[in-house]
Design an enzyme around this catalytic site. Structure first.
Site, PDB file in Angstrom:
ATOM      1  N   LYS A 110      34.939  36.149  32.376  1.00 55.01           N
ATOM      2  CA  LYS A 110      35.505  37.358  32.983  1.00 55.01           C
ATOM      3  C   LYS A 110      34.482  38.024  33.890  1.00 55.01           C
ATOM      4  O   LYS A 110      34.816  38.466  34.989  1.00 55.01           O
ATOM      5  CB  LYS A 110      35.999  38.328  31.907  1.00 55.01           C
ATOM      6  CG  LYS A 110      37.214  37.756  31.203  1.00 55.01           C
ATOM      7  CD  LYS A 110      38.150  38.794  30.634  1.00 55.01           C
ATOM      8  CE  LYS A 110      39.403  38.090  30.120  1.00 55.01           C
ATOM      9  NZ  LYS A 110      39.852  38.552  28.829  1.00 55.01           N
ATOM     10  N   LYS A 190      48.210  24.374  34.339  1.00 57.10           N
ATOM     11  CA  LYS A 190      48.398  24.839  32.957  1.00 57.10           C
ATOM     12  C   LYS A 190      49.257  26.108  32.933  1.00 57.10           C
ATOM     13  O   LYS A 190      49.012  27.035  33.713  1.00 57.10           O
ATOM     14  CB  LYS A 190      47.028  25.139  32.335  1.00 57.10           C
ATOM     15  CG  LYS A 190      47.140  25.611  30.908  1.00 57.10           C
ATOM     16  CD  LYS A 190      45.820  26.112  30.342  1.00 57.10           C
ATOM     17  CE  LYS A 190      46.103  26.748  28.991  1.00 57.10           C
ATOM     18  NZ  LYS A 190      45.055  27.497  28.395  1.00 57.10           N
ATOM     19  N   LYS A 193      49.887  33.075  31.468  1.00 57.99           N
ATOM     20  CA  LYS A 193      50.238  34.382  32.032  1.00 57.99           C
ATOM     21  C   LYS A 193      49.381  34.701  33.243  1.00 57.99           C
ATOM     22  O   LYS A 193      49.842  35.282  34.205  1.00 57.99           O
ATOM     23  CB  LYS A 193      49.982  35.473  30.993  1.00 57.99           C
ATOM     24  CG  LYS A 193      51.089  35.642  30.001  1.00 57.99           C
ATOM     25  CD  LYS A 193      50.817  36.820  29.098  1.00 57.99           C
ATOM     26  CE  LYS A 193      49.625  36.588  28.209  1.00 57.99           C
ATOM     27  NZ  LYS A 193      49.904  35.976  26.920  1.00 57.99           N
TER      28      LYS A 193
HETATM   29  P1  ADP Z   1      47.812  32.834  28.311  1.00 60.89           P
HETATM   30  O1  ADP Z   1      46.971  31.735  28.938  1.00 60.89           O
HETATM   31  O2  ADP Z   1      49.196  32.811  28.816  1.00 60.89           O
HETATM   32  O3  ADP Z   1      47.138  34.204  28.421  1.00 60.89           O
HETATM   33  P2  ADP Z   1      46.841  32.911  25.598  1.00 60.89           P
HETATM   34  O4  ADP Z   1      45.451  32.660  26.070  1.00 60.89           O
HETATM   35  O5  ADP Z   1      47.191  34.270  25.064  1.00 60.89           O
HETATM   36  O6  ADP Z   1      47.884  32.506  26.759  1.00 60.89           O
HETATM   37  O7  ADP Z   1      47.192  31.798  24.516  1.00 60.89           O
HETATM   38  C1  ADP Z   1      47.595  32.015  23.181  1.00 60.89           C
HETATM   39  C2  ADP Z   1      47.649  30.665  22.492  1.00 60.89           C
HETATM   40  O8  ADP Z   1      48.546  29.761  23.165  1.00 60.89           O
HETATM   41  C3  ADP Z   1      46.301  29.949  22.470  1.00 60.89           C
HETATM   42  O9  ADP Z   1      46.130  29.391  21.184  1.00 60.89           O
HETATM   43  C4  ADP Z   1      46.404  28.878  23.517  1.00 60.89           C
HETATM   44  O10 ADP Z   1      45.619  27.760  23.184  1.00 60.89           O
HETATM   45  C5  ADP Z   1      47.888  28.525  23.521  1.00 60.89           C
HETATM   46  N1  ADP Z   1      48.313  28.162  24.897  1.00 60.89           N
HETATM   47  C6  ADP Z   1      48.440  29.003  25.939  1.00 60.89           C
HETATM   48  N2  ADP Z   1      48.846  28.355  27.068  1.00 60.89           N
HETATM   49  C7  ADP Z   1      48.991  27.051  26.718  1.00 60.89           C
HETATM   50  C8  ADP Z   1      49.396  25.864  27.434  1.00 60.89           C
HETATM   51  N3  ADP Z   1      49.755  25.912  28.719  1.00 60.89           N
HETATM   52  N4  ADP Z   1      49.422  24.701  26.757  1.00 60.89           N
HETATM   53  C9  ADP Z   1      49.083  24.644  25.430  1.00 60.89           C
HETATM   54  N5  ADP Z   1      48.689  25.721  24.702  1.00 60.89           N
HETATM   55  C10 ADP Z   1      48.639  26.913  25.330  1.00 60.89           C
END
Ligand code: ADP
Ligand code: TRP
Length: 327
Positions: A110, A190, A193
């Site tokens: 970050k 990937k 959000k």
């Molecule tokens: P984002 O990337 O949307 O902010 P988070 O970091 O809050 O999502 O992810 C929460 C959980 O979901 C984590 O355990 C992460 O490994 C899993 N996760 C998020 N995006 C993916 C993806 N595209 N494929 C597989 N697992 C994911």
């Protein structure tokens, strides 16, 4: 054995969250004692709109229950309903070296992106350590990106144990969830959000169709054979389909004569049906807000009962003694 994990309410859950994390949490509730919480205190480092945070937290609880988290099997609670976690965090902070936190990737990434770091972002792993240590957790299922934070948790626990000379805190282990490769988003990258390329689990039918139709595909003409392996529509379809169904669609890709529109329609049907029972369950929970609150209150009560014991152990070890009665 106690399993514990937390998920941040920073927005509505998407397919990546489900197949990468939530599905596996839910599967674990059958065999082990499971504690799952909605990490609203962590989300404060990014969600600054109070109404939005409250809504996200409720939505997260509804989503988890709809997707099969069973309050009779697992303990579900809001992180902020257990004030002991914030107290333990301070106790842990007093033994946490600055240099340990400076090494954490989530923080470093970050800062590298130019995001100004609040103390909350910097000390985020200490709150996560408190989350884990407060309940004597054995196993912490997390995505690869969070493994370092579990290592930090072990370091902090060891430091308390060695400084105060006893086994006050139980060392947890990370369980990396990597059975699902990363779920691609609308642009083929990937799903996240942060990239604005997500398909939420509970999209309306209309919005789901619109999003699926917008998935990026190449310009191979309808008649030409296509490669399923490089197509995000097919990769997503695999999440919902049996091996036979996958083979059937792959054969249609390779034979030619099928446009991407048809593949997208097949994906739409599979995804919509897959989440139909969950959608129904969600509507039911949504119509009974008092039941939802009761589940969260019961969860917090169970979590606090355990957390108070562990916190007392640490307070005693560090020389603080008993908390005043009634606090
Ligand atoms: P984002 O990337 O949307 O902010 P988070 O970091 O809050 O999502 O992810 C929460 C959980 O979901 C984590 O355990 C992460 O490994 C899993 N996760 C998020 N995006 C993916 C993806 N595209 N494929 C597989 N697992 C994911
Ligand atoms: N930091 C985790 C994430 O962003 C969420 C989290 C907070 C967590 N506290 C935790 C995960 C404790 C496991 C254990 O995904």
């Amino acid at each position: 054995m106690r399993i514990l994990s937390g998920i941040q309410p920073t927005g509505r859950f998407h397919w990546g969250n489900y197949f990468g994390a939530i599905q596996q949490y839910i599967a674990l509730q059958d065999n082990e004692q499971a504690f799952y919480f909605i990490a609203d205190l962590h989300a404060l480092t990014t969600v600054r709109d109070p109404k939005q945070l409250a809504q996200n937290t409720t939505d997260a609880a509804l989503d988890l229950l709809a997707l099969g988290l069973d309050p009779a099997k697992a303990t579900l609670f809001r992180q902020s309903d257990v004030p002991e976690v914030s107290e333990l965090m301070w106790l842990l902070m007093t033994v946490t070296q600055h240099s340990l936190l400076e090494k954490c990737h989530a923080y470093k990434d970050k800062v590298a992106k130019g995001i100004a770091a609040d103390a909350g972002l910097f000390t985020y792993p200490v709150l996560m350590a408190a989350d884990i240590l407060l309940y004597d957790s054995d196993v912490v299922p997390v995505g690869v990106d969070q493994v370092q934070h579990v290592e930090v948790t072990r370091d902090i626990a060891q430091r308390i144990n060695s400084l105060y000379n006893g086994e006050f805190l139980h060392l947890p282990n990370a369980r990396v969830m990597e059975s699902t490769a990363k779920v691609p988003g609308l642009d083929g990258e990937k799903m996240s959000k942060s990239y604005n390329n997500t398909i939420e689990i509970f999209e309306t039918a209309k919005s789901l169709r619109k999003k699926i139709m917008s998935i990026k595909t190449d310009s191979t003409p309808v008649e030409a054979p296509k490669n399923p392996e490089t197509c995000p529509v097919f990769t997503l379809y695999k999440l919902f389909a049996t091996q036979e169904q996958q083979d059937a669609l792959a054969a249609r890709y390779r034979a030619g004569g099928m446009g991407y529109g048809e593949a997208k329609q097949t994906l739409y049907d599979a995804a919509f049906n897959h989440f139909a029972p969950a959608r129904e369950r969600r509507e039911k929970w949504e119509s009974q807000p008092a039941d939802l609150e009761r589940v969260l209150a019961d969860g917090a009560k169970k979590a606090r009962a355990k957390g108070q014991q562990v916190l007392q152990r640490v307070r005693d070890a560090m020389g603080l003694g008993q908390r005043l009665a009634g606090t």
